[in-house]
Design an enzyme around this catalytic site. Structure first.
Site, PDB file in Angstrom:
ATOM      1  N   TYR A   8      -6.351   2.716   4.117  1.00 25.27           N
ATOM      2  CA  TYR A   8      -4.846   2.811   4.095  1.00 25.27           C
ATOM      3  C   TYR A   8      -4.068   2.883   5.462  1.00 25.27           C
ATOM      4  O   TYR A   8      -3.036   2.545   5.703  1.00 25.27           O
ATOM      5  CB  TYR A   8      -4.287   3.625   2.983  1.00 25.27           C
ATOM      6  CG  TYR A   8      -4.434   3.286   1.648  1.00 25.27           C
ATOM      7  CD1 TYR A   8      -3.485   2.644   1.009  1.00 25.27           C
ATOM      8  CD2 TYR A   8      -5.460   3.425   0.822  1.00 25.27           C
ATOM      9  CE1 TYR A   8      -3.471   2.103  -0.072  1.00 25.27           C
ATOM     10  CE2 TYR A   8      -5.716   2.851  -0.353  1.00 25.27           C
ATOM     11  CZ  TYR A   8      -4.471   2.188  -0.890  1.00 25.27           C
ATOM     12  OH  TYR A   8      -4.758   1.683  -2.067  1.00 25.27           O
TER      13      TYR A   8
ATOM     14  N   HIS B 293      -4.742   8.484  -3.473  1.00 20.06           N
ATOM     15  CA  HIS B 293      -5.822   7.589  -3.342  1.00 20.06           C
ATOM     16  C   HIS B 293      -7.359   8.333  -3.041  1.00 20.06           C
ATOM     17  O   HIS B 293      -8.245   7.545  -2.645  1.00 20.06           O
ATOM     18  CB  HIS B 293      -5.661   6.523  -2.179  1.00 20.06           C
ATOM     19  CG  HIS B 293      -4.395   5.521  -2.706  1.00 20.06           C
ATOM     20  ND1 HIS B 293      -4.862   4.526  -3.682  1.00 20.06           N
ATOM     21  CD2 HIS B 293      -3.313   5.311  -2.380  1.00 20.06           C
ATOM     22  CE1 HIS B 293      -3.867   3.645  -4.166  1.00 20.06           C
ATOM     23  NE2 HIS B 293      -2.793   4.365  -3.188  1.00 20.06           N
TER      24      HIS B 293
END
Length: 726
Positions: free
Chosen positions: A244, A403
């Site tokens: 990410y 996440h």
């Protein structure tokens, strides 16, 4: 076409507001040579794609499909091709590219005001053009850059339509209708603020710029600037992990570039000690052989060859002139069609590149660097290739928001160009409609995020924090030590909140051994508790088993499932046994042309389980991957000591095998006066002892006696050789 004529065409079309001032100055420099190779390649590739799409005409369908579906993919293609067409117009001056962008945006401007919530909404953060607002933000970031390339060359009527019916409405949707996303401290908000802020610069709307930089209320508690302060640690580590971090870098770097061009007085690239440029380098460091370490919800196919880093490398190089970045661009074989991309290609062609210096490092986590850390311990390969040597990675970091995975004190190991000790990453097939529409699969929750899916301790078949993300986000490990000494690289971390009644400390090291071409990994995991518990320590690895040192009971007719919940329901049991000493507590496997032996000190009453992922997976969503599980049930805590040894070579072409058996004779562990003494004895008689004091004072002296042998050292840990060893 010469470089000079390229820049002349750029000037004719209007210089980019997104270009750094110092690069824009290069437009006036005489440079009669043709396009440098990397830029020429990018130009041809982009022109071929844009021309192919243009031949099909303008296609702007009414949104209806989720990720991977027709309308989703068409709108994604549209913003990417518009972005490239804008670049091509600035470079060539060919009006067909201007007309394509203009006509596409007119179609969008006529449709956009009619849209409501997307019919295939993914969650509460619903988009207009796409199923989630994140994708709308990505559309805006790319499309506004395409529009900037042509805006001054279209009619007043067209400009008014596109300004007010498309981009102002899109910015309003992003910043007002989607305020919840816009004001997050999260990568979705990074895309949203970047899109709105750049729209503000293009339309001359300072209000849009200000809310993008400082949040909807303009207090600075949210917004782009606050994101740079809270999402990155002081070392440039991004809370959600490298996958990410890569994704968020594009809006961070592109919007920063726009800020720098329009408001240089903000000194955005110097903000917070140059955090964005630091983050770019950290992203590169968080990779091996070009692939990112797959922390958290990561897709393993993502690496340095990605659009976000093509853009990021160009922006960062234009700002820093770091020759190591040129070598990454050369390895990528790509750049971008901007002035910064031209600079990268030109300097690469001029031979200015130097190898990127991948190195061992400690990356603190958390805005203030107080939420644990990720340690990367590297050794070069024998040929000196820094991208393909060894990398031992310890993850003693924070949860990583939504996440994040429940994998406190986990680790991975890379060697010989491969991921040897693995992390599963995410259970997802991105944009493959057949797999839950490209969404995260149910097995992401039931397997990939669970502690047993990672290389760390599991207590009583439960996951860290009982799988509670909110609770996990409130507690991070402590990075207790990071040691770099001759013959030793070491990381140690601890946490006492992941499991009730159990405190964990894990110390991992790369230790150079006499007579061995490759350092070995030493893993010491200590669990302290007042109660009785079942402790499971999995080792997930890649390769084919060659040898098992202990007797096995194999399950060949029926395949038991290891458990019922918390990931255990997804594990097939292949065999189990009970090794009695480090002499027979080992397995050896082959990965490509190198052998690996995992050897451990077995505890009384312990068993070893050979297993594989994939049970209770009716939709075939999981990869089938092997694992070794050490298991013991004991009161009062325990210690696991494991050694991972690379050795030998298999040459299939020459039908030759060398050193396929372990070079280690035994591993012994003693705990004396709070110190851990781990002695590795090689079959050639050489011996090394890893002495760990657990005292962070580098100047403190330590001495213990084990079997009438005294060990003396200073600091947290040291490697001590046997007398007479060389």
């Amino acid at each position: 076409m010469s470089v000079r004529s390229i820049y002349a065409a750029v000037l004719l079309a209007g210089s980019s507001i997104f270009a750094p001032a110092e690069v824009a100055q290069a437009q006036n420099v005489e440079a009669p040579s043709p396009m440098p190779a990397l830029f020429a390649s990018e130009f041809e590739m982009s022109r071929d794609l844009v021309d192919e799409v243009m031949a099909d005409g303008i296609i702007v369908p009414v949104p209806k499909d989720p990720g991977g579906g027709y309308t989703h993919e068409q709108h994604k293609l549209n913003f990417r091709v518009m972005y490239l067409a804008g670049d091509l117009y600035r470079i060539t001056g060919d009006e067909k590219y201007r007309d394509f962008v203009r006509d596409m945006l007119v179609e969008y401007a006529e449709m956009y005001p009619t849209l409501g919530d997307h019919p295939a909404r993914a969650n509460q953060n619903v988009g207009r053009l796409f199923w989630q607002v994140l994708n709308d933000a990505m559309w805006l970031v790319h499309s506004i850059q395409a529009y900037e390339s042509i805006r001054d060359t279209i009619t007043d009527e067209q400009r008014d339509l596109i300004d007010n019916q498309l981009f102002r409405k899109a910015a309003h949707f992003m910043s007002v209708d989607s305020k919840r996303t816009f004001n997050l401290i999260h990568n979705h908000a990074t895309w949203a603020t970047a899109g709105v802020g750049m729209t503000g610069y293009v339309l001359g709307d300072q209000h849009l710029v200000d809310i993008a930089l400082k949040g909807s209320d303009k207090t600075g508690e949210t917004g782009f600037l606050r994101q740079t302060e809270l999402l990155f640690s002081p070392d440039g580590y991004y809370a959600e992990g490298p996958y990410y971090q890569r994704f968020a870098l594009l809006p961070f770097m592109v919007f920063a570039n726009a800020i720098n061009a329009n408001e240089p007085e903000r000194e955005i690239f110097q903000h917070r000690d140059g955090i964005l440029l630091k983050a770019l380098r950290t992203t590169i460091e968080l990779s091996y052989a070009g692939q990112f370490f797959p922390f958290n919800d990561a897709l393993k196919e993502k690496g340095l060859k990605t659009a976000e880093l093509y853009e990021g490398i160009a922006v960062a190089y234009a700002e820093t002139r770091d020759p190591g970045l040129l070598s990454i661009a050369e390895w990528q074989g790509r750049t971008v069609l901007s002035e910064a991309g031209m600079l990268v290609a030109s300097d690469l062609a001029a031979g200015k590149a130097k190898p990127f210096p991948f190195k061992s490092m400690l990356l603190r986590d958390g805005p203030e660097g107080k939420q644990g850390a990720v340690a990367i311990m590297r050794t070069p390969s024998p040929d000196g290739e820094s991208m393909h040597g060894q990398a031992l990675v310890t993850k003693n970091s924070s949860q990583g928001m939504g996440h994040g995975h429940f994998d406190k004190l986990s680790w991975q190991f890379y060697d010989n160009g491969y991921e040897v000790v693995t992390d599963y990453g995410a259970a997802r097939f991105l944009n493959i409609e057949a797999k839950e529409g490209g969404r995260y699969l149910p097995e992401n929750e039931s397997w990939a995020k669970q502690t047993i899916a990672h290389n760390t301790l599991v207590v009583d078949e439960q996951s860290n924090f009982n799988g509670d993300v909110e609770l996990a986000s409130a507690h991070a490990p402590t990075q207790d030590a990071y040691v770099q000494r001759e013959g030793l690289q070491l990381s140690s971390g601890s946490i006492d909140t992941a499991f009730a009644d159990v405190a964990m400390t894990r110390t991992m090291a790369l230790v150079e051994m006499p007579g061995s071409e490759h350092p070995v990994v030493v893993d010491l995991l200590r669990a302290a508790s007042d109660g009785e518990h079942q402790y499971d320590l999995p080792l997930h690895y890649m390769g084919q088993i060659m040898r098992v040192g202990f007797e096995l009971e194999s399950f060949t007719d029926t395949r038991p499932v290891l458990g019922k919940d918390n990931g255990y329901q997804h594990i097939w049991v292949d065999a189990q046994g009970a090794p009695t000493s480090s002499g027979n507590a080992f397995i050896t496997w082959l990965l490509d042309d190198r052998f690996y032996t995992a050897r451990w000190v077995p505890q009384e009453g312990a068993e070893a389980i050979l297993a594989e992922s994939g049970a209770n997976d009716a939709s075939f969503n999981l990869r089938r991957e092997p694992m070794l599980l050490q298991r013991v049930r004991i009161a009062g805590g325990t210690s696991f000591v494991t050694l991972l040894e690379p050795h030998g070579k298999f040459d299939g072409s020459a039908e030759r095998t060398t050193l396929s058996d372990s070079l280690v004779a035994s591993v012994n562990h003693d705990r004396v006066d709070g110190a851990d003494i781990i002695t590795i004895t090689m079959k050639n008689g050489a011996r090394r002892t890893l002495a760990i004091s657990h005292n962070p004072d580098d100047a403190a002296s330590h001495s213990v006696i084990v079997d009438e042998t005294e060990y003396r050292w200073t600091g947290f840990a040291a490697v001590i050789g046997a007398e007479g060893d060389k």
